[in-house]
Design a protein around this motif. Structure first.
Motif, PDB file in Angstrom:
ATOM      1  N   MET A  21      -6.734   6.364 -10.754  1.00 37.30           N
ATOM      2  CA  MET A  21      -5.426   6.891 -10.068  1.00 37.30           C
ATOM      3  C   MET A  21      -4.380   5.541 -10.119  1.00 37.30           C
ATOM      4  O   MET A  21      -3.864   5.389  -9.619  1.00 37.30           O
ATOM      5  CB  MET A  21      -5.691   7.050  -8.451  1.00 37.30           C
ATOM      6  CG  MET A  21      -6.616   7.413  -8.239  1.00 37.30           C
ATOM      7  SD  MET A  21      -8.117   7.713  -6.059  1.00 37.30           S
ATOM      8  CE  MET A  21      -6.648   7.588  -5.080  1.00 37.30           C
ATOM      9  N   GLU A  22      -4.543   4.738 -11.292  1.00 35.41           N
ATOM     10  CA  GLU A  22      -3.762   3.177 -11.119  1.00 35.41           C
ATOM     11  C   GLU A  22      -2.545   4.114 -11.073  1.00 35.41           C
ATOM     12  O   GLU A  22      -1.448   2.899 -10.136  1.00 35.41           O
ATOM     13  CB  GLU A  22      -3.888   2.640 -13.012  1.00 35.41           C
ATOM     14  CG  GLU A  22      -3.635   1.564 -13.309  1.00 35.41           C
ATOM     15  CD  GLU A  22      -3.728   1.401 -13.753  1.00 35.41           C
ATOM     16  OE1 GLU A  22      -4.141  -0.629 -13.970  1.00 35.41           O
ATOM     17  OE2 GLU A  22      -4.204   1.685 -14.868  1.00 35.41           O
ATOM     18  N   GLU A  23      -2.116   5.618 -11.497  1.00 36.28           N
ATOM     19  CA  GLU A  23      -0.394   6.155 -11.222  1.00 36.28           C
ATOM     20  C   GLU A  23      -0.268   5.862 -10.054  1.00 36.28           C
ATOM     21  O   GLU A  23       1.233   5.977  -9.483  1.00 36.28           O
ATOM     22  CB  GLU A  23       0.006   6.468 -12.269  1.00 36.28           C
ATOM     23  CG  GLU A  23      -0.315   5.921 -13.791  1.00 36.28           C
ATOM     24  CD  GLU A  23       0.169   6.851 -15.092  1.00 36.28           C
ATOM     25  OE1 GLU A  23       1.039   7.760 -15.044  1.00 36.28           O
ATOM     26  OE2 GLU A  23      -0.213   6.718 -15.988  1.00 36.28           O
ATOM     27  N   GLU A  24      -1.381   6.670  -9.118  1.00 35.80           N
ATOM     28  CA  GLU A  24      -0.631   7.681  -8.190  1.00 35.80           C
ATOM     29  C   GLU A  24      -0.768   6.221  -7.136  1.00 35.80           C
ATOM     30  O   GLU A  24      -0.344   6.122  -6.251  1.00 35.80           O
ATOM     31  CB  GLU A  24      -1.531   8.032  -7.750  1.00 35.80           C
ATOM     32  CG  GLU A  24      -1.913   9.295  -8.604  1.00 35.80           C
ATOM     33  CD  GLU A  24      -2.858   9.804  -8.280  1.00 35.80           C
ATOM     34  OE1 GLU A  24      -3.493  10.041  -7.222  1.00 35.80           O
ATOM     35  OE2 GLU A  24      -3.847  10.586 -10.122  1.00 35.80           O
ATOM     36  N   VAL A  25      -1.642   5.034  -7.247  1.00 40.09           N
ATOM     37  CA  VAL A  25      -2.555   4.449  -5.465  1.00 40.09           C
ATOM     38  C   VAL A  25      -1.816   2.867  -6.225  1.00 40.09           C
ATOM     39  O   VAL A  25      -2.380   2.447  -7.053  1.00 40.09           O
ATOM     40  CB  VAL A  25      -3.481   4.530  -4.943  1.00 40.09           C
ATOM     41  CG1 VAL A  25      -3.677   3.431  -4.266  1.00 40.09           C
ATOM     42  CG2 VAL A  25      -3.524   5.566  -5.184  1.00 40.09           C
ATOM     43  N   GLY A  26      -0.675   2.440  -6.054  1.00 37.14           N
ATOM     44  CA  GLY A  26       0.194   0.817  -6.372  1.00 37.14           C
ATOM     45  C   GLY A  26      -0.212  -0.319  -5.478  1.00 37.14           C
ATOM     46  O   GLY A  26      -0.188  -1.305  -5.807  1.00 37.14           O
ATOM     47  N   THR A  27      -0.613   0.138  -3.989  1.00 36.87           N
ATOM     48  CA  THR A  27      -0.800  -0.668  -2.491  1.00 36.87           C
ATOM     49  C   THR A  27      -1.542  -0.110  -2.238  1.00 36.87           C
ATOM     50  O   THR A  27      -2.488   0.390  -2.013  1.00 36.87           O
ATOM     51  CB  THR A  27       0.712  -0.715  -2.279  1.00 36.87           C
ATOM     52  OG1 THR A  27       0.807   0.853  -1.665  1.00 36.87           O
ATOM     53  CG2 THR A  27       2.106  -0.821  -3.199  1.00 36.87           C
ATOM     54  N   ASN A  28      -2.468  -1.438  -1.154  1.00 35.75           N
ATOM     55  CA  ASN A  28      -3.480  -0.942  -0.388  1.00 35.75           C
ATOM     56  C   ASN A  28      -2.954  -0.039   0.276  1.00 35.75           C
ATOM     57  O   ASN A  28      -3.773   1.067   1.136  1.00 35.75           O
ATOM     58  CB  ASN A  28      -3.812  -2.540  -0.009  1.00 35.75           C
ATOM     59  CG  ASN A  28      -4.812  -3.723  -0.713  1.00 35.75           C
ATOM     60  OD1 ASN A  28      -5.374  -3.063  -2.003  1.00 35.75           O
ATOM     61  ND2 ASN A  28      -4.351  -4.843  -0.905  1.00 35.75           N
ATOM     62  N   GLU A  29      -1.942  -0.417   0.952  1.00 34.86           N
ATOM     63  CA  GLU A  29      -0.932   1.164   2.091  1.00 34.86           C
ATOM     64  C   GLU A  29      -1.622   2.434   1.681  1.00 34.86           C
ATOM     65  O   GLU A  29      -2.181   3.449   2.495  1.00 34.86           O
ATOM     66  CB  GLU A  29       0.383   0.242   2.724  1.00 34.86           C
ATOM     67  CG  GLU A  29       0.592  -0.730   2.964  1.00 34.86           C
ATOM     68  CD  GLU A  29       0.528  -1.863   2.514  1.00 34.86           C
ATOM     69  OE1 GLU A  29       0.591  -1.695   0.971  1.00 34.86           O
ATOM     70  OE2 GLU A  29       0.531  -2.854   3.069  1.00 34.86           O
ATOM     71  N   GLU A  30      -1.095   2.821   0.406  1.00 35.03           N
ATOM     72  CA  GLU A  30      -1.155   3.809  -0.219  1.00 35.03           C
ATOM     73  C   GLU A  30      -2.652   4.241  -0.355  1.00 35.03           C
ATOM     74  O   GLU A  30      -3.242   5.202  -0.292  1.00 35.03           O
ATOM     75  CB  GLU A  30      -0.199   3.761  -1.566  1.00 35.03           C
ATOM     76  CG  GLU A  30      -0.024   5.055  -2.002  1.00 35.03           C
ATOM     77  CD  GLU A  30       0.172   6.361  -1.508  1.00 35.03           C
ATOM     78  OE1 GLU A  30      -0.367   7.389  -2.278  1.00 35.03           O
ATOM     79  OE2 GLU A  30       0.777   5.839  -0.794  1.00 35.03           O
ATOM     80  N   LEU A  31      -3.200   3.113  -0.218  1.00 35.50           N
ATOM     81  CA  LEU A  31      -4.882   3.272  -1.008  1.00 35.50           C
ATOM     82  C   LEU A  31      -5.852   4.192   0.664  1.00 35.50           C
ATOM     83  O   LEU A  31      -6.316   4.712   0.457  1.00 35.50           O
ATOM     84  CB  LEU A  31      -5.699   2.323  -1.790  1.00 35.50           C
ATOM     85  CG  LEU A  31      -7.210   2.388  -1.240  1.00 35.50           C
ATOM     86  CD1 LEU A  31      -7.257   3.222  -2.671  1.00 35.50           C
ATOM     87  CD2 LEU A  31      -7.781   0.841  -1.995  1.00 35.50           C
ATOM     88  N   VAL A  32      -5.084   3.518   1.624  1.00 38.31           N
ATOM     89  CA  VAL A  32      -5.804   3.179   3.419  1.00 38.31           C
ATOM     90  C   VAL A  32      -5.165   5.055   3.438  1.00 38.31           C
ATOM     91  O   VAL A  32      -5.861   5.561   3.598  1.00 38.31           O
ATOM     92  CB  VAL A  32      -5.041   2.574   4.115  1.00 38.31           C
ATOM     93  CG1 VAL A  32      -4.948   2.923   5.521  1.00 38.31           C
ATOM     94  CG2 VAL A  32      -5.801   1.021   3.906  1.00 38.31           C
ATOM     95  N   ARG A  33      -3.984   5.372   2.773  1.00 37.79           N
ATOM     96  CA  ARG A  33      -3.480   7.022   3.290  1.00 37.79           C
ATOM     97  C   ARG A  33      -4.234   7.605   2.808  1.00 37.79           C
ATOM     98  O   ARG A  33      -4.845   8.733   2.805  1.00 37.79           O
ATOM     99  CB  ARG A  33      -2.365   6.518   2.931  1.00 37.79           C
ATOM    100  CG  ARG A  33      -1.347   8.555   3.059  1.00 37.79           C
ATOM    101  CD  ARG A  33      -0.439   8.325   2.747  1.00 37.79           C
ATOM    102  NE  ARG A  33       0.401   8.318   1.506  1.00 37.79           N
ATOM    103  CZ  ARG A  33      -0.651   9.994   0.509  1.00 37.79           C
ATOM    104  NH1 ARG A  33      -0.645  10.677   1.107  1.00 37.79           N
ATOM    105  NH2 ARG A  33       0.169   9.600  -0.792  1.00 37.79           N
TER     106      ARG A  33
END
Length: 149
Positions: A21-33
């Motif tokens: 998911m490296e290209e899809e998730v760049g921040t912790n906020e995105e990971l939380v979502r």
């Protein structure tokens, strides 16, 4: 920095990369979502393939019953709680791989061997709960910075 793994391919540089998911998730906020939505099932498979664990080993570490795992695979999506456990395991593996210079064999050995710092449990087993994973990651951080533990 990506390092060589057992089969000569390259390791992802981040815990997100271990999940594919490296290209899809760049921040912790995105990971939380993304955790809240539930990861696509292939994220579990990406992780398993990245670190070279068997399907049963990953299912055990992520605490997903084999029948439940089969249902998730058919539906194509993990539940949020399962996604959080996959993310947690990836975070522990990512930090340990960083500590051991991307050496997957050494990482596996260290994470699978019982340690005094984790109450006599293997760090992977200790990481089955969030507070245990936090402690393992903190220990890795102390080792990285040369702080006696």
């Amino acid at each position: 920095m990506a390092e060589t793994i057992r089969d000569g391919s390259r390791l992802p540089e981040t815990e997100f990369g271990l999940l594919g998911m490296e290209e899809e998730v760049g921040t912790n906020e995105e990971l939380v979502r993304r955790v809240g939505e539930g990861f696509p099932y292939e994220v579990l498979e990406n992780f398993r393939e990245s670190v070279g664990l068997g399907a049963g080993e990953v299912a055990d570490l992520v605490q997903i019953d084999p029948r439940t795992s089969s249902r998730r695979k058919r539906k194509g999506r993990l539940h949020p709680d399962e996604s959080e456990r996959v993310s947690r395991l990836s975070r522990v593996y990512g930090r340990a791989l960083g500590l051991f210079g991307g050496d997957l064999d050494r990482t596996d050995r260290r994470l699978s061997t019982p340690k005094v710092a984790s109450d006599g449990e293997a760090p992977l087993d200790y990481s089955r709960v969030d507070v245990g994973a936090q402690e393992v990651v903190a220990l890795i951080g102390r080792i990285e910075h040369g702080v006696p533990s």
